[in-house]
Design a protein around this motif. Structure first.
Motif, PDB file in Angstrom:
ATOM      1  N   SER A 109      41.758  52.192  30.649  1.00  0.00           N
ATOM      2  CA  SER A 109      42.691  51.081  30.527  1.00  0.00           C
ATOM      3  C   SER A 109      42.531  50.145  31.719  1.00  0.00           C
ATOM      4  N   THR A 153      38.842  41.244  20.813  1.00  0.00           N
ATOM      5  CA  THR A 153      39.133  42.509  20.145  1.00  0.00           C
ATOM      6  C   THR A 153      37.941  43.445  20.268  1.00  0.00           C
ATOM      7  N   VAL A 161      43.137  42.914  39.099  1.00  0.00           N
ATOM      8  CA  VAL A 161      42.994  43.737  37.906  1.00  0.00           C
ATOM      9  C   VAL A 161      43.053  45.188  38.368  1.00  0.00           C
ATOM     10  N   LEU A 191      36.887  36.866  30.749  1.00  0.00           N
ATOM     11  CA  LEU A 191      37.147  38.030  29.917  1.00  0.00           C
ATOM     12  C   LEU A 191      36.562  39.248  30.618  1.00  0.00           C
ATOM     13  N   ALA A 220      37.710  48.967  26.949  1.00  0.00           N
ATOM     14  CA  ALA A 220      38.914  48.148  27.153  1.00  0.00           C
ATOM     15  C   ALA A 220      38.504  46.693  27.372  1.00  0.00           C
ATOM     16  N   CYS A 222      42.389  49.072  37.256  1.00  0.00           N
ATOM     17  CA  CYS A 222      41.553  49.808  36.316  1.00  0.00           C
ATOM     18  C   CYS A 222      41.854  51.300  36.425  1.00  0.00           C
ATOM     19  N   THR A 246      40.432  42.758  28.569  1.00  0.00           N
ATOM     20  CA  THR A 246      41.601  41.971  28.967  1.00  0.00           C
ATOM     21  C   THR A 246      41.111  40.680  29.595  1.00  0.00           C
ATOM     22  N   TYR A 247      41.952  39.670  29.603  1.00  0.00           N
ATOM     23  CA  TYR A 247      41.614  38.435  30.301  1.00  0.00           C
ATOM     24  C   TYR A 247      42.164  38.496  31.717  1.00  0.00           C
ATOM     25  N   LYS A 293      43.748  36.765  35.089  1.00  0.00           N
ATOM     26  CA  LYS A 293      44.859  35.812  35.140  1.00  0.00           C
ATOM     27  C   LYS A 293      44.411  34.358  35.219  1.00  0.00           C
ATOM     28  N   ARG A 302      44.515  46.325  33.428  1.00  0.00           N
ATOM     29  CA  ARG A 302      45.569  45.324  33.294  1.00  0.00           C
ATOM     30  C   ARG A 302      45.406  44.272  34.373  1.00  0.00           C
ATOM     31  N   ALA A 303      45.443  43.010  33.991  1.00  0.00           N
ATOM     32  CA  ALA A 303      45.343  41.907  34.948  1.00  0.00           C
ATOM     33  C   ALA A 303      46.736  41.490  35.388  1.00  0.00           C
TER      34      ALA A 303
END
Length: 135
Positions: free
Chosen positions: A82, A3, A96, A48, A38, A98, A40-41, A43, A84-85
């Protein structure tokens, strides 16, 4: 679970029960020189990814004993808003994506930590979630 609070230069990694969702408490606090924008983990489930206001994404390997090491340092032209993986099973890639404040999208191969492509925003586009000082 990781978080981050708005306008802070750290993120908090929590240990969670994967079946019941119960928190075992704070596992690690990752401090950064710049504001975290931002998290995210990847895959692989163990790395992290933490984006900061200086346009960098660091890949942290966090061990069960709480120790951590930086395994990647991805550099972008602008601050990220933002990420996303994901993965492409057909090509065998872990990725990922970005998104930066200038509207550009960088696609990284997280198995080799190299940029695959950078998609430029269209001419005359507007900044996303930032202003000109975010360059």
């Amino acid at each position: 679970l990781a978080t981050v609070a708005e306008h802070e230069n750290f993120c908090v990694v929590h240990m969670m029960d994967p079946f019941g969702g119960r928190s075992f408490g704070v596992h690690k606090i990752l401090e950064h020189k710049h504001t975290v924008t931002a998290v995210t983990y990847a895959k692989d489930g163990t790395t992290l990814l933490v984006a900061t206001a200086d346009g960098r994404v660091r890949g942290w390997e966090i061990e069960p004993d709480g120790s951590s090491t930086v395994s990647a340092n991805l550099v972008h032209d602008y601050k990220l808003v933002s990420m996303r993986a994901g993965e492409n099973l057909k090509l065998g890639l872990t990725l990922v994506a970005c998104l930066c404040v200038d509207g550009s999208v960088w696609l990284w191969d997280t198995s080799r930590w190299c940029v695959l492509t950078k998609i430029q925003p269209r001419a005359g586009g507007h900044l996303i979630g930032g202003d000109a000082s975010d360059h």
